[in-house]
Design a protein around this motif. Structure first.
Motif, mmCIF file in Angstrom:
data_model
loop_
_atom_site.group_PDB
_atom_site.id
_atom_site.type_symbol
_atom_site.label_atom_id
_atom_site.label_comp_id
_atom_site.label_asym_id
_atom_site.label_seq_id
_atom_site.Cartn_x
_atom_site.Cartn_y
_atom_site.Cartn_z
ATOM 1 N N GLY A 2 52.832 45.962 34.552
ATOM 2 C CA GLY A 2 51.976 46.996 33.984
ATOM 3 C C GLY A 2 50.509 46.776 34.332
ATOM 4 O O GLY A 2 50.135 45.809 35.009
ATOM 5 N N GLU A 3 49.663 47.673 33.851
ATOM 6 C CA GLU A 3 48.233 47.620 34.159
ATOM 7 C C GLU A 3 47.594 46.336 33.634
ATOM 8 O O GLU A 3 46.804 45.694 34.339
ATOM 9 C CB GLU A 3 47.520 48.827 33.560
ATOM 10 N N LYS A 4 47.894 45.965 32.414
ATOM 11 C CA LYS A 4 47.294 44.768 31.828
ATOM 12 C C LYS A 4 47.737 43.507 32.562
ATOM 13 O O LYS A 4 46.939 42.592 32.773
ATOM 14 C CB LYS A 4 47.645 44.657 30.345
ATOM 15 N N ALA A 5 48.987 43.444 32.944
ATOM 16 C CA ALA A 5 49.484 42.275 33.665
ATOM 17 C C ALA A 5 48.812 42.154 35.027
ATOM 18 O O ALA A 5 48.466 41.047 35.462
ATOM 19 C CB ALA A 5 50.999 42.352 33.827
ATOM 20 N N VAL A 6 48.597 43.275 35.688
ATOM 21 C CA VAL A 6 47.908 43.261 36.981
ATOM 22 C C VAL A 6 46.465 42.793 36.794
ATOM 23 O O VAL A 6 45.953 41.971 37.567
ATOM 24 C CB VAL A 6 47.949 44.665 37.638
ATOM 25 N N ALA A 7 45.802 43.295 35.744
ATOM 26 C CA ALA A 7 44.415 42.895 35.477
ATOM 27 C C ALA A 7 44.335 41.395 35.181
ATOM 28 O O ALA A 7 43.435 40.697 35.681
ATOM 29 C CB ALA A 7 43.852 43.700 34.319
ATOM 30 N N ARG A 8 45.270 40.882 34.374
ATOM 31 C CA ARG A 8 45.291 39.456 34.060
ATOM 32 C C ARG A 8 45.525 38.610 35.314
ATOM 33 O O ARG A 8 44.885 37.576 35.502
ATOM 34 C CB ARG A 8 46.381 39.146 33.036
ATOM 35 N N ALA A 9 46.401 39.054 36.191
ATOM 36 C CA ALA A 9 46.693 38.321 37.424
ATOM 37 C C ALA A 9 45.459 38.296 38.331
ATOM 38 O O ALA A 9 45.147 37.258 38.933
ATOM 39 C CB ALA A 9 47.876 38.952 38.148
ATOM 40 N N GLU A 10 44.744 39.414 38.418
ATOM 41 C CA GLU A 10 43.530 39.461 39.228
ATOM 42 C C GLU A 10 42.462 38.542 38.649
ATOM 43 O O GLU A 10 41.767 37.832 39.385
ATOM 44 C CB GLU A 10 43.005 40.897 39.316
ATOM 45 N N GLU A 11 42.330 38.542 37.324
ATOM 46 C CA GLU A 11 41.346 37.680 36.669
ATOM 47 C C GLU A 11 41.676 36.207 36.902
ATOM 48 O O GLU A 11 40.796 35.397 37.195
ATOM 49 C CB GLU A 11 41.327 37.993 35.170
ATOM 50 N N LYS A 12 42.938 35.864 36.810
ATOM 51 C CA LYS A 12 43.373 34.493 37.025
ATOM 52 C C LYS A 12 43.119 34.069 38.469
ATOM 53 O O LYS A 12 42.678 32.941 38.734
ATOM 54 C CB LYS A 12 44.868 34.372 36.684
ATOM 55 N N ALA A 13 43.385 34.965 39.410
ATOM 56 C CA ALA A 13 43.154 34.666 40.819
ATOM 57 C C ALA A 13 41.662 34.476 41.098
ATOM 58 O O ALA A 13 41.274 33.594 41.872
ATOM 59 C CB ALA A 13 43.719 35.778 41.686
ATOM 60 N N ALA A 14 40.819 35.277 40.449
ATOM 61 C CA ALA A 14 39.374 35.149 40.631
ATOM 62 C C ALA A 14 38.882 33.806 40.090
ATOM 63 O O ALA A 14 38.048 33.140 40.726
ATOM 64 C CB ALA A 14 38.655 36.296 39.934
ATOM 65 N N LYS A 15 39.389 33.380 38.936
ATOM 66 C CA LYS A 15 39.012 32.085 38.372
ATOM 67 C C LYS A 15 39.455 30.950 39.281
ATOM 68 O O LYS A 15 38.709 29.995 39.517
ATOM 69 C CB LYS A 15 39.629 31.893 36.986
ATOM 70 N N ALA A 16 40.670 31.045 39.799
ATOM 71 C CA ALA A 16 41.189 30.008 40.696
ATOM 72 C C ALA A 16 40.356 29.940 41.965
ATOM 73 O O ALA A 16 40.062 28.854 42.470
ATOM 74 C CB ALA A 16 42.648 30.280 41.030
ATOM 75 N N GLU A 44 38.178 26.718 43.247
ATOM 76 C CA GLU A 44 38.407 26.207 44.597
ATOM 77 C C GLU A 44 37.114 26.200 45.395
ATOM 78 O O GLU A 44 36.828 25.267 46.141
ATOM 79 C CB GLU A 44 39.469 27.084 45.280
ATOM 80 N N GLU A 45 36.318 27.231 45.229
ATOM 81 C CA GLU A 45 35.031 27.325 45.925
ATOM 82 C C GLU A 45 34.087 26.229 45.435
ATOM 83 O O GLU A 45 33.355 25.624 46.224
ATOM 84 C CB GLU A 45 34.403 28.700 45.683
ATOM 85 N N ALA A 46 34.101 25.955 44.141
ATOM 86 C CA ALA A 46 33.243 24.906 43.583
ATOM 87 C C ALA A 46 33.672 23.526 44.091
ATOM 88 O O ALA A 46 32.824 22.664 44.342
ATOM 89 C CB ALA A 46 33.307 24.942 42.062
ATOM 90 N N LYS A 47 34.966 23.314 44.282
ATOM 91 C CA LYS A 47 35.454 22.039 44.805
ATOM 92 C C LYS A 47 35.042 21.841 46.259
ATOM 93 O O LYS A 47 34.723 20.732 46.682
ATOM 94 C CB LYS A 47 36.980 21.971 44.710
ATOM 95 N N ASN A 48 35.092 22.909 47.032
ATOM 96 C CA ASN A 48 34.820 22.833 48.463
ATOM 97 C C ASN A 48 33.343 23.003 48.807
ATOM 98 O O ASN A 48 32.977 22.918 49.972
ATOM 99 C CB ASN A 48 35.636 23.882 49.214
ATOM 100 N N ALA A 49 32.504 23.258 47.828
ATOM 101 C CA ALA A 49 31.079 23.450 48.095
ATOM 102 C C ALA A 49 30.472 22.135 48.581
ATOM 103 O O ALA A 49 30.842 21.058 48.110
ATOM 104 C CB ALA A 49 30.370 23.925 46.831
ATOM 105 N N PRO A 50 29.517 22.193 49.526
ATOM 106 C CA PRO A 50 28.883 20.967 50.014
ATOM 107 C C PRO A 50 28.085 20.315 48.895
ATOM 108 O O PRO A 50 27.392 20.968 48.131
ATOM 109 C CB PRO A 50 27.984 21.446 51.154
ATOM 110 N N LYS A 51 28.181 18.987 48.835
ATOM 111 C CA LYS A 51 27.506 18.248 47.773
ATOM 112 C C LYS A 51 26.132 17.795 48.277
ATOM 113 O O LYS A 51 25.942 16.652 48.655
ATOM 114 C CB LYS A 51 28.364 17.068 47.340
#
Length: 133
Positions: free
Chosen positions: A97-111, A115-122
């Motif tokens: 459903g719509e809410k499940a799709v929104a939650r999946a997109e939000e979770k993917a954005a957080k992940a 991942e970007e913060a881990k790979n950022a140059p120190k």
């Protein structure tokens, strides 16, 4: 009068047993019926002959007169070779459903952000090391 071939429940609590009956569509599930065509015992194994007992001649008669079988009774009639049942296909039912799709997109954005913060140059720690020397 609209006729239905349907199941009428019998048996005790948590021990279902059904009669396959011809009834007026307006009558209640376990109420008045016109004729009993057979039985269905869901507690028996699927390969057991006593699971579905059906008077095929009478069932053919009622279908020819215009009685409409319910989904479950239609399955029994299909196995008996009286009526052919077309397989149902609803590909929309498996989609989230719509809410499940929104939650999946939000979770993917957080992940992705993690991942970007881990790979950022120190660079900040390297600058501190240079200042310490």
């Amino acid at each position: 009068m609209a006729l239905k071939l349907r199941l009428a429940r019998a048996g005790t609590k948590k021990r279902p047993f059904y009669h396959i009956v011809v009834a007026d569509a307006r009558s209640p599930r376990d109420g008045r019926f016109i004729e009993k065509l057979g039985t269905f015992n869901p507690l028996l194994a699927k390969d057991n002959e006593g699971r579905v007992v059906l008077d095929t001649e009478r069932a053919k008669h009622w279908v020819s007169v215009g009685a409409q079988p319910t989904d479950r009774v239609l399955r029994f009639l299909d196995v008996a070779g009286i009526v052919t049942r077309e397989a149902r296909n609803n590909p929309e039912s498996g989609k989230p459903g719509e809410k499940a799709v929104a939650r999946a997109e939000e979770k993917a954005a957080k992940a992705a952000a993690i991942e970007e913060a881990k790979n950022a140059p120190k660079e900040a720690p390297a600058a501190e090391e240079a200042a310490a020397e």
